[in-house]
Each structure stands twice: as structure tokens, then as C-alpha cells.
Write a protein that holds these residues in place. Structure first.
Motif, PDB file in Angstrom:
ATOM      1  N   MET A   1      40.736  11.317  27.268  1.00  0.00           N
ATOM      2  CA  MET A   1      42.175  11.148  27.021  1.00  0.00           C
ATOM      3  C   MET A   1      42.969  12.058  27.954  1.00  0.00           C
ATOM      4  O   MET A   1      42.651  13.239  28.082  1.00  0.00           O
ATOM      5  CB  MET A   1      42.501  11.467  25.551  1.00  0.00           C
ATOM      6  N   ARG A   2      44.012  11.493  28.582  1.00  0.00           N
ATOM      7  CA  ARG A   2      44.861  12.269  29.484  1.00  0.00           C
ATOM      8  C   ARG A   2      45.969  12.960  28.675  1.00  0.00           C
ATOM      9  O   ARG A   2      46.686  12.312  27.905  1.00  0.00           O
ATOM     10  CB  ARG A   2      45.492  11.363  30.547  1.00  0.00           C
ATOM     11  N   VAL A   3      46.090  14.278  28.878  1.00  0.00           N
ATOM     12  CA  VAL A   3      47.070  15.076  28.134  1.00  0.00           C
ATOM     13  C   VAL A   3      47.937  15.862  29.107  1.00  0.00           C
ATOM     14  O   VAL A   3      47.421  16.517  30.022  1.00  0.00           O
ATOM     15  CB  VAL A   3      46.370  16.053  27.163  1.00  0.00           C
ATOM     16  N   LEU A   4      49.240  15.798  28.911  1.00  0.00           N
ATOM     17  CA  LEU A   4      50.175  16.634  29.662  1.00  0.00           C
ATOM     18  C   LEU A   4      50.550  17.823  28.797  1.00  0.00           C
ATOM     19  O   LEU A   4      50.989  17.652  27.658  1.00  0.00           O
ATOM     20  CB  LEU A   4      51.430  15.828  30.028  1.00  0.00           C
ATOM     21  N   ILE A   5      50.379  19.030  29.331  1.00  0.00           N
ATOM     22  CA  ILE A   5      50.739  20.254  28.610  1.00  0.00           C
ATOM     23  C   ILE A   5      51.908  20.910  29.346  1.00  0.00           C
ATOM     24  O   ILE A   5      51.775  21.313  30.509  1.00  0.00           O
ATOM     25  CB  ILE A   5      49.543  21.218  28.506  1.00  0.00           C
ATOM     26  N   THR A   6      53.045  20.984  28.693  1.00  0.00           N
ATOM     27  CA  THR A   6      54.207  21.659  29.267  1.00  0.00           C
ATOM     28  C   THR A   6      54.185  23.132  28.870  1.00  0.00           C
ATOM     29  O   THR A   6      53.585  23.500  27.861  1.00  0.00           O
ATOM     30  CB  THR A   6      55.513  21.017  28.786  1.00  0.00           C
ATOM     31  N   GLY A   7      54.844  23.968  29.661  1.00  0.00           N
ATOM     32  CA  GLY A   7      54.843  25.406  29.367  1.00  0.00           C
ATOM     33  C   GLY A   7      53.454  26.003  29.486  1.00  0.00           C
ATOM     34  O   GLY A   7      53.068  26.888  28.717  1.00  0.00           O
ATOM     35  N   ALA A   8      52.700  25.544  30.475  1.00  0.00           N
ATOM     36  CA  ALA A   8      51.276  25.910  30.587  1.00  0.00           C
ATOM     37  C   ALA A   8      51.042  27.376  30.942  1.00  0.00           C
ATOM     38  O   ALA A   8      49.923  27.867  30.807  1.00  0.00           O
ATOM     39  CB  ALA A   8      50.587  25.016  31.614  1.00  0.00           C
ATOM     40  N   HIS A   9      52.071  28.082  31.384  1.00  0.00           N
ATOM     41  CA  HIS A   9      51.898  29.500  31.717  1.00  0.00           C
ATOM     42  C   HIS A   9      52.351  30.430  30.590  1.00  0.00           C
ATOM     43  O   HIS A   9      52.283  31.645  30.727  1.00  0.00           O
ATOM     44  CB  HIS A   9      52.645  29.846  33.013  1.00  0.00           C
ATOM     45  N   GLY A  10      52.811  29.860  29.482  1.00  0.00           N
ATOM     46  CA  GLY A  10      53.201  30.669  28.325  1.00  0.00           C
ATOM     47  C   GLY A  10      51.976  31.083  27.514  1.00  0.00           C
ATOM     48  O   GLY A  10      50.843  30.738  27.853  1.00  0.00           O
ATOM     49  N   GLN A  11      52.214  31.799  26.430  1.00  0.00           N
ATOM     50  CA  GLN A  11      51.099  32.304  25.607  1.00  0.00           C
ATOM     51  C   GLN A  11      50.209  31.169  25.088  1.00  0.00           C
ATOM     52  O   GLN A  11      48.998  31.188  25.271  1.00  0.00           O
ATOM     53  CB  GLN A  11      51.638  33.089  24.409  1.00  0.00           C
ATOM     54  N   VAL A  12      50.831  30.185  24.436  1.00  0.00           N
ATOM     55  CA  VAL A  12      50.048  29.086  23.855  1.00  0.00           C
ATOM     56  C   VAL A  12      49.577  28.130  24.947  1.00  0.00           C
ATOM     57  O   VAL A  12      48.435  27.665  24.930  1.00  0.00           O
ATOM     58  CB  VAL A  12      50.857  28.337  22.770  1.00  0.00           C
ATOM     59  N   GLY A  13      50.442  27.853  25.923  1.00  0.00           N
ATOM     60  CA  GLY A  13      50.064  26.963  27.027  1.00  0.00           C
ATOM     61  C   GLY A  13      48.840  27.460  27.778  1.00  0.00           C
ATOM     62  O   GLY A  13      47.948  26.680  28.125  1.00  0.00           O
ATOM     63  N   HIS A  14      48.801  28.762  27.992  1.00  0.00           N
ATOM     64  CA  HIS A  14      47.646  29.379  28.672  1.00  0.00           C
ATOM     65  C   HIS A  14      46.360  29.123  27.888  1.00  0.00           C
ATOM     66  O   HIS A  14      45.328  28.757  28.462  1.00  0.00           O
ATOM     67  CB  HIS A  14      47.903  30.886  28.807  1.00  0.00           C
ATOM     68  N   GLU A  15      46.425  29.302  26.570  1.00  0.00           N
ATOM     69  CA  GLU A  15      45.240  29.088  25.719  1.00  0.00           C
ATOM     70  C   GLU A  15      44.877  27.605  25.638  1.00  0.00           C
ATOM     71  O   GLU A  15      43.692  27.248  25.596  1.00  0.00           O
ATOM     72  CB  GLU A  15      45.476  29.659  24.322  1.00  0.00           C
ATOM     73  N   LEU A  16      45.877  26.749  25.620  1.00  0.00           N
ATOM     74  CA  LEU A  16      45.602  25.301  25.612  1.00  0.00           C
ATOM     75  C   LEU A  16      44.797  24.899  26.843  1.00  0.00           C
ATOM     76  O   LEU A  16      43.843  24.121  26.751  1.00  0.00           O
ATOM     77  CB  LEU A  16      46.916  24.515  25.575  1.00  0.00           C
ATOM     78  N   MET A  17      45.172  25.441  28.003  1.00  0.00           N
ATOM     79  CA  MET A  17      44.465  25.110  29.239  1.00  0.00           C
ATOM     80  C   MET A  17      43.061  25.726  29.270  1.00  0.00           C
ATOM     81  O   MET A  17      42.134  25.175  29.863  1.00  0.00           O
ATOM     82  CB  MET A  17      45.275  25.576  30.451  1.00  0.00           C
TER      83      MET A  17
ATOM     84  N   GLY B   1      35.991  15.584  26.890  1.00  0.00           N
ATOM     85  CA  GLY B   1      36.600  14.288  26.636  1.00  0.00           C
ATOM     86  C   GLY B   1      38.102  14.260  26.862  1.00  0.00           C
ATOM     87  O   GLY B   1      38.752  13.245  26.609  1.00  0.00           O
ATOM     88  N   PHE B   2      38.660  15.385  27.336  1.00  0.00           N
ATOM     89  CA  PHE B   2      40.086  15.434  27.641  1.00  0.00           C
ATOM     90  C   PHE B   2      40.295  15.810  29.097  1.00  0.00           C
ATOM     91  O   PHE B   2      39.589  16.647  29.644  1.00  0.00           O
ATOM     92  CB  PHE B   2      40.806  16.459  26.749  1.00  0.00           C
ATOM     93  N   GLU B   3      41.304  15.185  29.674  1.00  0.00           N
ATOM     94  CA  GLU B   3      41.715  15.524  31.034  1.00  0.00           C
ATOM     95  C   GLU B   3      43.123  16.093  30.918  1.00  0.00           C
ATOM     96  O   GLU B   3      44.096  15.361  30.715  1.00  0.00           O
ATOM     97  CB  GLU B   3      41.713  14.254  31.901  1.00  0.00           C
ATOM     98  N   ALA B   4      43.227  17.432  30.970  1.00  0.00           N
ATOM     99  CA  ALA B   4      44.512  18.096  30.730  1.00  0.00           C
ATOM    100  C   ALA B   4      45.177  18.496  32.038  1.00  0.00           C
ATOM    101  O   ALA B   4      44.546  19.096  32.905  1.00  0.00           O
ATOM    102  CB  ALA B   4      44.306  19.324  29.861  1.00  0.00           C
ATOM    103  N   THR B   5      46.454  18.162  32.156  1.00  0.00           N
ATOM    104  CA  THR B   5      47.271  18.629  33.270  1.00  0.00           C
ATOM    105  C   THR B   5      48.306  19.591  32.703  1.00  0.00           C
ATOM    106  O   THR B   5      49.144  19.192  31.883  1.00  0.00           O
ATOM    107  CB  THR B   5      47.993  17.463  33.975  1.00  0.00           C
ATOM    108  N   GLY B   6      48.213  20.838  33.110  1.00  0.00           N
ATOM    109  CA  GLY B   6      49.155  21.847  32.638  1.00  0.00           C
ATOM    110  C   GLY B   6      50.244  22.090  33.659  1.00  0.00           C
ATOM    111  O   GLY B   6      49.964  22.240  34.846  1.00  0.00           O
ATOM    112  N   MET B   7      51.491  22.109  33.202  1.00  0.00           N
ATOM    113  CA  MET B   7      52.613  22.357  34.094  1.00  0.00           C
ATOM    114  C   MET B   7      53.460  23.507  33.560  1.00  0.00           C
ATOM    115  O   MET B   7      53.863  23.489  32.395  1.00  0.00           O
ATOM    116  CB  MET B   7      53.455  21.097  34.269  1.00  0.00           C
ATOM    117  N   SER B   8      53.701  24.498  34.417  1.00  0.00           N
ATOM    118  CA  SER B   8      54.558  25.619  34.038  1.00  0.00           C
ATOM    119  C   SER B   8      56.012  25.181  34.095  1.00  0.00           C
ATOM    120  O   SER B   8      56.339  24.102  34.601  1.00  0.00           O
ATOM    121  CB  SER B   8      54.336  26.782  35.007  1.00  0.00           C
ATOM    122  N   SER B   9      56.898  26.035  33.620  1.00  0.00           N
ATOM    123  CA  SER B   9      58.325  25.691  33.655  1.00  0.00           C
ATOM    124  C   SER B   9      58.824  25.588  35.097  1.00  0.00           C
ATOM    125  O   SER B   9      59.784  24.862  35.377  1.00  0.00           O
ATOM    126  CB  SER B   9      59.136  26.730  32.884  1.00  0.00           C
ATOM    127  N   ALA B  10      58.165  26.298  36.021  1.00  0.00           N
ATOM    128  CA  ALA B  10      58.531  26.197  37.439  1.00  0.00           C
ATOM    129  C   ALA B  10      58.132  24.838  38.017  1.00  0.00           C
ATOM    130  O   ALA B  10      58.799  24.303  38.908  1.00  0.00           O
ATOM    131  CB  ALA B  10      57.869  27.323  38.226  1.00  0.00           C
TER     132      ALA B  10
END
Length: 293
Positions: free
Chosen positions: A1-17, A23-32
């Protein structure tokens, strides 16, 4: 499953990544990389990545600064969520979103449930509540997870502040009349990934509003004492500083904090089988990570 994670450089975003399950394909994007306050940018990114699920960990979280920057807080916490909701709804994408205990006044004496009426006392809480409303109005496949007192090895938080002060001082004062539930960023990330797995496997979730925070409840003073005790035991601090309990009135801040932030997490437990983590165990893991052990 493809997942977009916003705020990937924050506390929770960092842990999500860091904790992406098989079984997941995660793309993390920081606010920048993705400014959710920009509707066109949100739409373009979602079109390009074509995620099947969005996890929104992006937020304006500077509680005191929000009092003098309300437009910025609302641009991210309300408008940004509205843009994500619109993009998700138009493409039939599920959206998991993080909110906060600061939507409540703090006047209660029993744990807040999802049925309790919100009454934020500051700009941050009000902007997060406006974001919840925007999500409910704009998206049918959503889950809001309200959490509290977030800490982790990454980013700025109370644990890291206490460790720094503990090295510098023999004594310090910490507010003792605010009660809440410390919650590790890693435990929030694990809860979100559990929901994502349920969504992937069944194609559905019991959408809606839920509370998720660590257990048991404590004061900031009690939290500080536990941080110092564990840090000393692990050899991170050479001594345990003396922690004096003070009142909120003795430590004025631009934004009013809720005196009572304890939330009832039983709905999430019953509906999704996600149990609150013991923050003391989570704290030990964070301290070990910070110590490089």
C-alpha cells in the motif's frame, strides 16, 4: 500500500518513517518539501504519488508563538487539513490525522472522552480544533487521533529540555498543577501503522474521532522526576537534580495550558484493539536511544 506521510521531519513523522511495516511503500515529506497550506501543492503531490492512504503528521505546534502568529497557525492547522481532506475525498483516499488535548479547556476532573465538548483556551488548540472540523466537513474516510504531551528522541520536547537542564543545574522548578499523559512519538507511530494495516487488510476502518495517549497520568513535575531518575540510573546524568513543584501561576506563559489534559482512550481500545502504552517504558527506550545504547 502506498502511503503519503506529511510532516515527516517532525517528532511523529520521523517515527512513522522509521517504523514502516512490511507491505507499505511510504513517502515522507517535510514541511519544506510539501507545504500543506498550499492547496495547489497538495493536489499536485497527491496526483504525482497516488497514495492509497495519507497520514498527516504536519502541524504548527509552537503553542506560545501561536498567540502572536495566529494566521500562520490557522494556515497549517486548519487550511492545510482542509486541503488534504479535499484531495483525499476527491480521490477516495483514507486520511489519518493527528490532533491534540489542547482542544479542551482543562477544567474537567475526569478523563476527557470523544463526546466531551471542546473549548480551547489558546490559538494553538483553537486552530487544531478548526482543523478537525475542516476534516469532518471535507472528507468521509478520516480518522482523527487526539494525543498529548508528545516526546521522543527526535525534535524538541520536554524530555530533551529536562535532560539539558539536569546537566546544567542542581535544582529546578517544574509546574506541578497540570495533569496529563506523556505519549511517545514512537507509540503514536505504532498506533497509526496498526490502523494503516487494518485499512490495508480489510479495505475499511471504523472512521471517526479517537483519543490516544500514554498511561498513567501524571503532572509535569512527576514527569520530570521520572526522567531524572531513569536518566541517572542509565548513566546519562551524573546526579538527580532536586525538582521543586510550582504552580502554573508561578510560571506564566503566553498561551494558557489546560490544567487537566487526561483523555479516555477506551474507544480506540474497543474499536481498534489499540492499547495505550506505558510512557515510563517508552521513556526508557527514548533515553537509551539518546544515549546511543
Amino acid at each position: 500500500m502506498r502511503v503519503l506521510i506529511t510532516g515527516a521531519h517532525g517528532q511523529v513523522g520521523h517515527e512513522l518513517m522509521r517504523l514502516v511495516p512490511a507491505g507499505f511503500e511510504a513517502t515522507g515529506m517535510s514541511s519544506a518539501e510539501l507545504d500543506i497550506a498550499d492547496a495547489a501543492q497538495v493536489s499536485a503531490v497527491v496526483d504525482r504519488l497516488q497514495p492509497q492512504l495519507i497520514i498527516n503528521a504536519a502541524a504548527y505546534t509552537a503553542v506560545d508563538k501561536a498567540e502572536s502568529e495566529p494566521q500562520l497557525a490557522y494556515a497549517v492547522n486548519r487550511d492545510g487539513v482542509a486541503h488534504l481532506a479535499s484531495a483525499a475525498e476527491a480521490r477516495a483516499i483514507g486520511l489519518l490525522h493527528l490532533s491534540t488535548d489542547y482542544v479542551f479547556s482543562g477544567d474537567a476532573t475526569t478523563p476527557y472522552s470523544e463526546q466531551d465538548a471542546p473549548a480551547p483556551t489558546g490559538v494553538y488548540g483553537a486552530s487544531k480544533l478548526a482543523g478537525e472540523s475542516a476534516l469532518v466537513a471535507g472528507c468521509s474516510r478520516y480518522m482523527i487521533l487526539r494525543t498529548s504531551w508528545v516526546f521522543g528522541a527526535h525534535g524538541n520536547n520536554f524530555v530533551k529540555t529536562m535532560l539539558r537542564l539536569g546537566r546544567e543545574r542542581d535544582e529546578l522548578s517544574v509546574v506541578a498543577d497540570q495533569q496529563g499523559c506523556p505519549t511517545s512519538a514512537a507509540s503514536i507511530a505504532r498506533a497509526l501503522w496498526t490502523l494503516a494495516q487494518q485499512y490495508r487488510d480489510s479495505g475499511a476502518l471504523q472512521w471517526g474521532l479517537y483519543h490516544y495517549s500514554g498511561m498513567p497520568a501524571c503532572s509535569w513535575h512527576g514527569f520530570a522526576q521520572e526522567i531524572f531518575a531513569q536518566a541517572h540510573e542509565l548513566g546519562i546524568l551524573p546526579r538527580v537534580p532536586v525538582v521543586h513543584g510550582i504552580s502554573t501561576a508561578q510560571y506564566p506563559t503566553p498561551a494558557k495550558r489546560p490544567a487537566w489534559s487526561v483523555m479516555d482512550c477506551s474507544r480506540l481500545q474497543q474499536a481498534q484493539q489499540i492499547t495505550p502504552a506505558d510512557w515510563r517504558t517508552e521513556l526508557r527506550a527514548v533515553l537509551l536511544e539518546l544515549a546511543g545504547q
